[in-house]
Design an enzyme around this catalytic site. Structure first.
Site, PDB file in Angstrom:
ATOM      1  NE  ARG A  73      16.373  26.266  -4.306  1.00 32.76           N
ATOM      2  CZ  ARG A  73      15.690  27.293  -4.817  1.00 32.76           C
ATOM      3  NH1 ARG A  73      16.010  28.528  -4.463  1.00 32.76           N
ATOM      4  NH2 ARG A  73      14.710  27.091  -5.677  1.00 32.76           N
ATOM      5  CG  HIS A 114      22.351  23.733   4.340  1.00 36.06           C
ATOM      6  ND1 HIS A 114      21.178  24.110   3.738  1.00 36.06           N
ATOM      7  CD2 HIS A 114      22.415  22.385   4.258  1.00 36.06           C
ATOM      8  CE1 HIS A 114      20.544  23.021   3.322  1.00 36.06           C
ATOM      9  NE2 HIS A 114      21.279  21.967   3.618  1.00 36.06           N
ATOM     10  CG  HIS A 168      22.130  30.197   1.526  1.00 31.95           C
ATOM     11  ND1 HIS A 168      21.027  29.617   0.934  1.00 31.95           N
ATOM     12  CD2 HIS A 168      22.721  30.910   0.533  1.00 31.95           C
ATOM     13  CE1 HIS A 168      20.959  29.956  -0.333  1.00 31.95           C
ATOM     14  NE2 HIS A 168      21.986  30.745  -0.601  1.00 31.95           N
ATOM     15  CD  GLU A 182      20.236  35.394   2.966  1.00 27.72           C
ATOM     16  OE1 GLU A 182      20.055  34.369   2.307  1.00 27.72           O
ATOM     17  OE2 GLU A 182      19.678  36.479   2.716  1.00 27.72           O
ATOM     18  CG  ASP A 228      23.280  31.288  -3.680  1.00 30.48           C
ATOM     19  OD1 ASP A 228      23.285  32.029  -2.670  1.00 30.48           O
ATOM     20  OD2 ASP A 228      22.447  30.376  -3.828  1.00 30.48           O
ATOM     21  CE  LYS A 249      19.488  26.613   7.199  1.00 28.67           C
ATOM     22  NZ  LYS A 249      20.055  26.948   5.893  1.00 28.67           N
ATOM     23  NE  ARG A 295      -1.532  -1.349   3.704  1.00 28.54           N
ATOM     24  CZ  ARG A 295      -1.703  -1.085   4.992  1.00 28.54           C
ATOM     25  NH1 ARG A 295      -2.850  -0.595   5.418  1.00 28.54           N
ATOM     26  NH2 ARG A 295      -0.734  -1.298   5.865  1.00 28.54           N
ATOM     27  CE1 TYR A 324      15.296  25.949   5.754  1.00 25.51           C
ATOM     28  CE2 TYR A 324      14.568  24.930   3.710  1.00 25.51           C
ATOM     29  CZ  TYR A 324      14.929  26.060   4.430  1.00 25.51           C
ATOM     30  OH  TYR A 324      14.919  27.286   3.826  1.00 25.51           O
TER      31      TYR A 324
END
Length: 187
Positions: A57, A117, A60, A141, A169, A70, A22, A130
């Site tokens: 990505r 990360h 950061h 940041e 980035d 995280k 299932r 996350y």
């Protein structure tokens, strides 16, 4: 199963998955187990992103006092997830852990504050989710270039493949030039 990686503080979590014709069932998070293995982290928010193949990505992070821990996983698709130790005076400063996370293997990675990360999407699409223990705070940041030669991350990009990343980035500073207020301490 909780396994600490070669870099102290980064953990791989492999949940028990119960499958039958299932489908499957798994606990993706149980606070008491998390605390028993890793320690107390008060998660306050869940985030989710969807990206297409070739998206990269990162890397950061947020400066103290807004650094985020995280707990990351992939619901659908496959990514190479990377955490880089940016804690000054750490014996593993500038080193990284890379782990394939996918909807199929259901692995998770815990990344505490003091690490940059990022992730690279290896499948046609990926849904990445996350938990964080602090909100996104734009003024705190920061980023590090994903292709910093001093770090030398093997993103497993097929030669000739296009990489889709943001201008922010692409233009992030190298680790040696990045603003950083993290200090390593033995706990």
């Amino acid at each position: 199963m909780y396994t600490e990686t070669k870099i102290k503080g980064i953990w791989i979590i492999e949940p028990n998955v119960f499958s039958d014709p299932r489908g499957y069932f798994m606990e993706s998070y149980r606070e008491s187990e998390f605390i028993r293995h890793i320690g107390e982290v008060h998660f306050i928010q869940d985030n989710e992103s969807r990206s297409v193949q070739g998206v990269l990505r990162g890397l950061h992070y947020q400066l103290e006092p807004c650094a985020q821990s995280k707990l990351v996983r992939v619901i659908c698709g496959k990514v190479l997830d990377v955490a880089v130790d940016i804690r000054r005076n750490s014996p593993t400063f500038g080193q990284y852990v890379a782990m394939e996370l996918s909807g199929e293997n259901k692995r998770q990675m815990f990344i505490p504050g003091g690490f940059a990360h990022g992730f690279y999407v290896m499948s046609e699409t990926a849904v990445f989710t996350y938990k964080v223990d602090r909100p996104y705070t734009p003024a705190y940041e920061r980023g590090i270039r994903f292709d910093d030669p001093a770090i030398g991350i093997d993103w497993r990009i097929i030669p000739g493949s296009a990489i889709a990343t943001s201008g922010k980035d692409r233009n992030a500073p190298l680790l040696s030039d990045a603003e950083n207020n993290f200090t390593y301490s033995e706990k």
